[in-house]
Design an enzyme around this catalytic site. Structure first.
Site, PDB file in Angstrom:
ATOM      1  N   GLU A  88       0.820  -1.208   0.000  1.00 64.29           N
ATOM      2  CA  GLU A  88       0.000   0.000   0.000  1.00 64.29           C
ATOM      3  C   GLU A  88       0.851   1.253   0.000  1.00 64.29           C
ATOM      4  O   GLU A  88       2.039   1.210   0.318  1.00 64.29           O
ATOM      5  CB  GLU A  88      -0.910  -0.001   1.217  1.00 64.29           C
ATOM      6  CG  GLU A  88      -0.158  -0.122   2.514  1.00 64.29           C
ATOM      7  CD  GLU A  88      -1.116  -0.318   3.675  1.00 64.29           C
ATOM      8  OE1 GLU A  88      -1.734   0.667   4.071  1.00 64.29           O
ATOM      9  OE2 GLU A  88      -1.236  -1.443   4.160  1.00 64.29           O
ATOM     10  N   CYS A 334       0.434   3.072   8.792  1.00 72.30           N
ATOM     11  CA  CYS A 334       1.195   1.967   8.220  1.00 72.30           C
ATOM     12  C   CYS A 334       0.523   0.607   8.316  1.00 72.30           C
ATOM     13  O   CYS A 334       0.221   0.122   9.389  1.00 72.30           O
ATOM     14  CB  CYS A 334       2.530   1.858   8.943  1.00 72.30           C
ATOM     15  SG  CYS A 334       3.294   3.424   9.232  1.00 72.30           S
TER      16      CYS A 334
HETATM   17  N1  SAH Z   1      10.509   0.915   9.049  1.00 69.99           N
HETATM   18  C1  SAH Z   1      10.731   2.334   8.969  1.00 69.99           C
HETATM   19  C2  SAH Z   1       9.729   3.068   8.098  1.00 69.99           C
HETATM   20  C3  SAH Z   1       8.263   2.725   8.152  1.00 69.99           C
HETATM   21  S1  SAH Z   1       7.218   3.384   9.353  1.00 69.99           S
HETATM   22  C4  SAH Z   1      10.794   2.932  10.341  1.00 69.99           C
HETATM   23  O1  SAH Z   1      10.615   2.221  11.312  1.00 69.99           O
HETATM   24  O2  SAH Z   1      11.096   4.107  10.452  1.00 69.99           O
HETATM   25  C5  SAH Z   1       7.093   5.106   9.225  1.00 69.99           C
HETATM   26  C6  SAH Z   1       6.881   5.747  10.600  1.00 69.99           C
HETATM   27  O3  SAH Z   1       5.554   5.509  11.128  1.00 69.99           O
HETATM   28  C7  SAH Z   1       7.841   5.231  11.640  1.00 69.99           C
HETATM   29  O4  SAH Z   1       8.332   6.307  12.388  1.00 69.99           O
HETATM   30  C8  SAH Z   1       6.960   4.337  12.488  1.00 69.99           C
HETATM   31  O5  SAH Z   1       7.527   4.130  13.755  1.00 69.99           O
HETATM   32  C9  SAH Z   1       5.670   5.101  12.487  1.00 69.99           C
HETATM   33  N2  SAH Z   1       4.466   4.370  12.862  1.00 69.99           N
HETATM   34  C10 SAH Z   1       4.191   3.065  12.697  1.00 69.99           C
HETATM   35  N3  SAH Z   1       2.981   2.770  13.177  1.00 69.99           N
HETATM   36  C11 SAH Z   1       2.458   3.913  13.645  1.00 69.99           C
HETATM   37  C12 SAH Z   1       1.238   4.261  14.261  1.00 69.99           C
HETATM   38  N4  SAH Z   1       0.301   3.349  14.503  1.00 69.99           N
HETATM   39  N5  SAH Z   1       1.052   5.550  14.607  1.00 69.99           N
HETATM   40  C13 SAH Z   1       2.007   6.498  14.370  1.00 69.99           C
HETATM   41  N6  SAH Z   1       3.167   6.225  13.795  1.00 69.99           N
HETATM   42  C14 SAH Z   1       3.410   4.954  13.443  1.00 69.99           C
END
Ligand code: SAH
Length: 343
Positions: A88, A334
């Site tokens: 996605e 995400c």
């Molecule tokens: N794997 C990478 C990039 C993908 S996630 C990383 O960990 O940075 C992109 C961002 O969204 C990351 O900062 C992640 O920690 C955050 N994220 C994931 N799930 C989330 C949620 N439910 N609410 C807010 N941020 C979230």
């Protein structure tokens, strides 16, 4: 699965065209066609070349299967890969341009407790062309071309950990920034990592001056390990050193993502500790209220608490912004959309 033609640089396509015994100007037609988001079967080249390519390469490695439009204009795309896997992406419209969020893996194996992408683990890595293909498909669907792009900025913040798929991600970055292609400047690209220190240091030496973003979400290693298993492998101190090295090599300031989780990391004491940790560093903090994921029993802070956290960081001299949560009515966080489809 056949190969992915969109993996290739212009030079690699030129070699392929030459090996097929075609005139060299055909390479430009193939490359530009692909960069415009065309399928291999739509390339404006002689039928023999086209069918030769179709024997070896996927016609449409990344296909938009569904589009969801949020009230705020954000669009969420469900893409289907040639092997049937689903990934996605999101397109967010801002005053300065349109930012597309792309995935780098099918699923993820980092195991962050608040993230929906990791629920089913990692299925497989995406190839460079499957990462690029998401952008090419959306740019075309939104009416963009190579001169007037509908996608102007890219964030590697979809499903997957970019540095857990290092080679393909670096190849993607070289191709997406290359002249003659979609040519998005590295300065308009943000790569977000959960903090894989060796790859962060290696990346500093690639000479790609993008916006390096690290998901911090905590101020001590112990607290970080409660929501991010990767904290058992790499220390915050080593992450900060790797960030400093990136700055030394590229001159680019770096960014920390800090999701505010109620009862976990969002009170005044945490704001003060975060400011102490980052004081004097050439960095910026992106705050976001945790997007609730129904499979996880963690919740975001109130808007008011988030504003107070921001004010405290700012008062302590840290450059920070609170990001608006976009597209929450269409499963903007995400992995949420894909999770809905495969469960
Ligand atoms: N794997 C990478 C990039 C993908 S996630 C990383 O960990 O940075 C992109 C961002 O969204 C990351 O900062 C992640 O920690 C955050 N994220 C994931 N799930 C989330 C949620 N439910 N609410 C807010 N941020 C979230």
């Amino acid at each position: 699965m056949k190969g992915v033609l969109q993996d290739k640089s212009f030079e690699e396509i030129a070699e392929l065209v030459e090996a097929a015994g075609e005139k060299s100007f055909r390479a430009k037609q193939v490359f530009e066609g692909l960069m415009q988001g065309k399928k291999v079967s739509e390339l404006p080249v002689p039928p023999a070349l086209r069918s030769g390519l179709l024997d070896n390469y996927e016609d449409e490695p990344v296909r938009i299967r569904e589009t969801f439009v949020s009230k705020d204009g954000t669009k969420k795309f469900l893409f289907q890969l040639a092997d049937g896997n689903l990934i996605e992406g999101v397109l967010m419209k801002y005053k300065y341009g349109n930012t597309q969020c792309v995935s780098t893996q099918v699923g993820c194996r980092m195991g962050c407790k608040f993230c929906a992408s990791t629920l089913g683990g990692r299925v497989r890595d995406l190839t460079a062309g499957e990462i690029l293909g998401q952008i090419l498909a959306v740019n075309r669907a939104e009416g963009g071309n190579l001169k007037e792009r509908a996608v102007t900025n890219v964030v590697l913040m979809g499903s997957g950990e970019p540095f857990d798929n290092y080679q393909n991600v670096v190849k993607f970055l070289r191709n997406v920034t290359a002249a003659g292609g979609i040519c998005i400047s590295a300065r308009n690209i943000s790569l977000s990592t959960c903090g894989l220190v060796p790859e962060m240091r290696r990346f500093a030496e690639e000479g790609i001056p993008l916006n390096l973003t690290v998901s911090l979400h905590a101020v001590t290693d112990e607290e970080r390990a409660r929501t991010m298993p990767i904290a058992n492998r790499y220390k915050i101190a080593d992450i900060l050193d790797a960030c400093a090295y990136y700055f030394e090599k590229t001159g680019r300031r770096y960014i920390f993502e800090y999701s505010l989780i109620e009862g976990e990391n969002a009170d005044f004491a945490h704001a003060a500790a975060l400011a102490d940790l980052l004081k004097g560093r050439p960095c910026h903090v992106n705050l976001i209220r945790l997007n609730e994921v129904k499979e996880r029993n963690l919740s975001g802070t109130s808007e008011e608490a988030a504003q107070e956290f921001l004010a405290e960081l700012t008062r302590r001299g840290i450059s920070a912004t609170l990001r608006r949560s976009m597209g929450s009515d269409i499963g903007g966080a995400c992995g949420q959309l894909r999770a809905r489809y495969i469960s």
